[in-house]
Design a protein around this motif. Structure first.
Motif, mmCIF file in Angstrom:
data_model
loop_
_atom_site.group_PDB
_atom_site.id
_atom_site.type_symbol
_atom_site.label_atom_id
_atom_site.label_comp_id
_atom_site.label_asym_id
_atom_site.label_seq_id
_atom_site.Cartn_x
_atom_site.Cartn_y
_atom_site.Cartn_z
ATOM 1 N N ALA A 106 11.391 -16.255 9.901
ATOM 2 C CA ALA A 106 10.975 -16.688 8.564
ATOM 3 C C ALA A 106 11.872 -17.804 8.046
ATOM 4 O O ALA A 106 11.393 -18.792 7.479
ATOM 5 C CB ALA A 106 11.004 -15.506 7.603
ATOM 6 N N ALA A 107 13.182 -17.669 8.245
ATOM 7 C CA ALA A 107 14.116 -18.696 7.774
ATOM 8 C C ALA A 107 13.882 -20.023 8.492
ATOM 9 O O ALA A 107 13.893 -21.096 7.870
ATOM 10 C CB ALA A 107 15.552 -18.228 7.987
ATOM 11 N N ASP A 108 13.655 -19.968 9.800
ATOM 12 C CA ASP A 108 13.410 -21.193 10.565
ATOM 13 C C ASP A 108 12.139 -21.896 10.094
ATOM 14 O O ASP A 108 12.089 -23.128 9.993
ATOM 15 C CB ASP A 108 13.291 -20.871 12.054
ATOM 16 C CG ASP A 108 14.630 -20.515 12.683
ATOM 17 O OD1 ASP A 108 15.675 -20.821 12.070
ATOM 18 O OD2 ASP A 108 14.624 -19.928 13.790
ATOM 19 N N GLN A 109 11.104 -21.134 9.792
ATOM 20 C CA GLN A 109 9.855 -21.737 9.339
ATOM 21 C C GLN A 109 10.006 -22.360 7.956
ATOM 22 O O GLN A 109 9.416 -23.405 7.669
ATOM 23 C CB GLN A 109 8.745 -20.691 9.343
ATOM 24 C CG GLN A 109 8.333 -20.290 10.750
ATOM 25 C CD GLN A 109 7.119 -19.389 10.756
ATOM 26 O OE1 GLN A 109 6.132 -19.665 10.083
ATOM 27 N NE2 GLN A 109 7.192 -18.316 11.513
ATOM 28 N N LEU A 110 10.786 -21.739 7.108
ATOM 29 C CA LEU A 110 11.032 -22.322 5.787
ATOM 30 C C LEU A 110 11.662 -23.700 5.915
ATOM 31 O O LEU A 110 11.256 -24.653 5.252
ATOM 32 C CB LEU A 110 11.944 -21.405 4.973
ATOM 33 C CG LEU A 110 11.288 -20.159 4.391
ATOM 34 C CD1 LEU A 110 12.356 -19.206 3.877
ATOM 35 C CD2 LEU A 110 10.330 -20.534 3.275
ATOM 36 N N ARG A 111 12.671 -23.805 6.775
ATOM 37 C CA ARG A 111 13.324 -25.100 6.964
ATOM 38 C C ARG A 111 12.373 -26.114 7.593
ATOM 39 O O ARG A 111 12.363 -27.291 7.221
ATOM 40 C CB ARG A 111 14.574 -24.926 7.828
ATOM 41 C CG ARG A 111 15.748 -24.335 7.063
ATOM 42 C CD ARG A 111 16.999 -24.301 7.900
ATOM 43 N NE ARG A 111 16.924 -23.268 8.919
ATOM 44 C CZ ARG A 111 17.335 -22.013 8.735
ATOM 45 N NH1 ARG A 111 17.853 -21.651 7.575
ATOM 46 N NH2 ARG A 111 17.249 -21.128 9.710
ATOM 47 N N ALA A 112 11.555 -25.667 8.547
ATOM 48 C CA ALA A 112 10.602 -26.570 9.192
ATOM 49 C C ALA A 112 9.594 -27.121 8.191
ATOM 50 O O ALA A 112 9.106 -28.246 8.338
ATOM 51 C CB ALA A 112 9.874 -25.843 10.319
ATOM 52 N N LEU A 113 9.294 -26.345 7.160
ATOM 53 C CA LEU A 113 8.339 -26.764 6.141
ATOM 54 C C LEU A 113 9.021 -27.436 4.952
ATOM 55 O O LEU A 113 8.386 -27.724 3.939
ATOM 56 C CB LEU A 113 7.534 -25.556 5.669
ATOM 57 C CG LEU A 113 6.605 -24.978 6.741
ATOM 58 C CD1 LEU A 113 6.067 -23.631 6.313
ATOM 59 C CD2 LEU A 113 5.471 -25.946 7.036
#
Length: 214
Positions: A106-113
């Motif tokens: 979830a944290a990685d996807q937040l940064r990717a977005l």
């Protein structure tokens, strides 16, 4: 990660929706949390002490988008509870704190977005059993203050709020307070509001604390 790849293939409109949804999920578990017990100091109660913390794992998803996170989230929940109350006494709601840490995906996807901040509210489930006039499920309203998404690592939020007031049973016994599931409505820096649902993983002792009724 697979979800990240899926996001990159979406249209601009869909990406904006998911961005908000992921932010919501990240903050949620805090909202987790979670959860709040229902008993606290009354005029005839004993000294208030900090119950917990109890550390629990959850499975979380975006309920409006159907996105399921693979990595478990962790909620560390504590509350102010009296050590004892008199039989039949009114028991005001306690102050509840829930420190929630997201899973890595979830944290990685937040940064990717490119999500920068998130904040919101949570409906945290909990239950009462034993020497209370109306045992059963309850919901505590928690607030998730704005938090920045870090450049690396997981995202941690700390939510707080108050549980419901209760009345102790008319005969001596013990009130047991347990943490449950929770939902959250979170707003990202883009202004999108997403809805998150987190379910307590099985085979965990979710007892937050007990209160003696004397």
């Amino acid at each position: 990660m697979q979800q990240h790849g899926a996001f990159s293939q979406r249209t601009k409109t869909t990406t904006t929706r998911r961005l908000g949804g992921l932010a919501a999920a990240t903050a949620c578990v805090a909202a987790l949390g979670l959860s709040g017990p229902a008993t606290a100091q009354a005029s005839s109660s004993g000294p208030s002490v900090s119950a917990g913390p109890v550390t629990l794992q959850y499975s979380c998803k975006l309920t409006d988008l159907g996105t399921v996170f693979n990595d478990p989230w962790t909620a560390e929940v504590s509350a102010d509870l009296p050590t004892e109350v008199a039989a039949g006494a009114s028991v005001p709601g306690p102050a509840v704190t829930a420190k929630v840490t997201t899973g890595a995906d979830a944290a990685d996807q937040l940064r990717a977005l490119n999500v920068k901040t998130l904040e919101g509210t949570s409906a945290a489930g909990y239950s009462l059993a034993g020497a209370v006039t109306s045992p059963g499920a309850r919901t505590a309203s928690l607030t998730v203050p704005q938090v920045a998404v870090p450049d690396t690592g997981v995202v941690t939020t700390t939510a707080s709020g108050t549980g419901a007031a209760e009345t102790a049973a008319s005969t001596p016994g013990t009130i047991t307070v347990s943490v449950g599931d929770f939902t959250a409505d979170l707003t990202t820096d883009s202004g999108f509001v997403a809805h998150v649902g987190c379910t307590l993983n099985p085979d965990q002792d979710a007892t937050l604390g007990t209160i003696s009724v004397v």
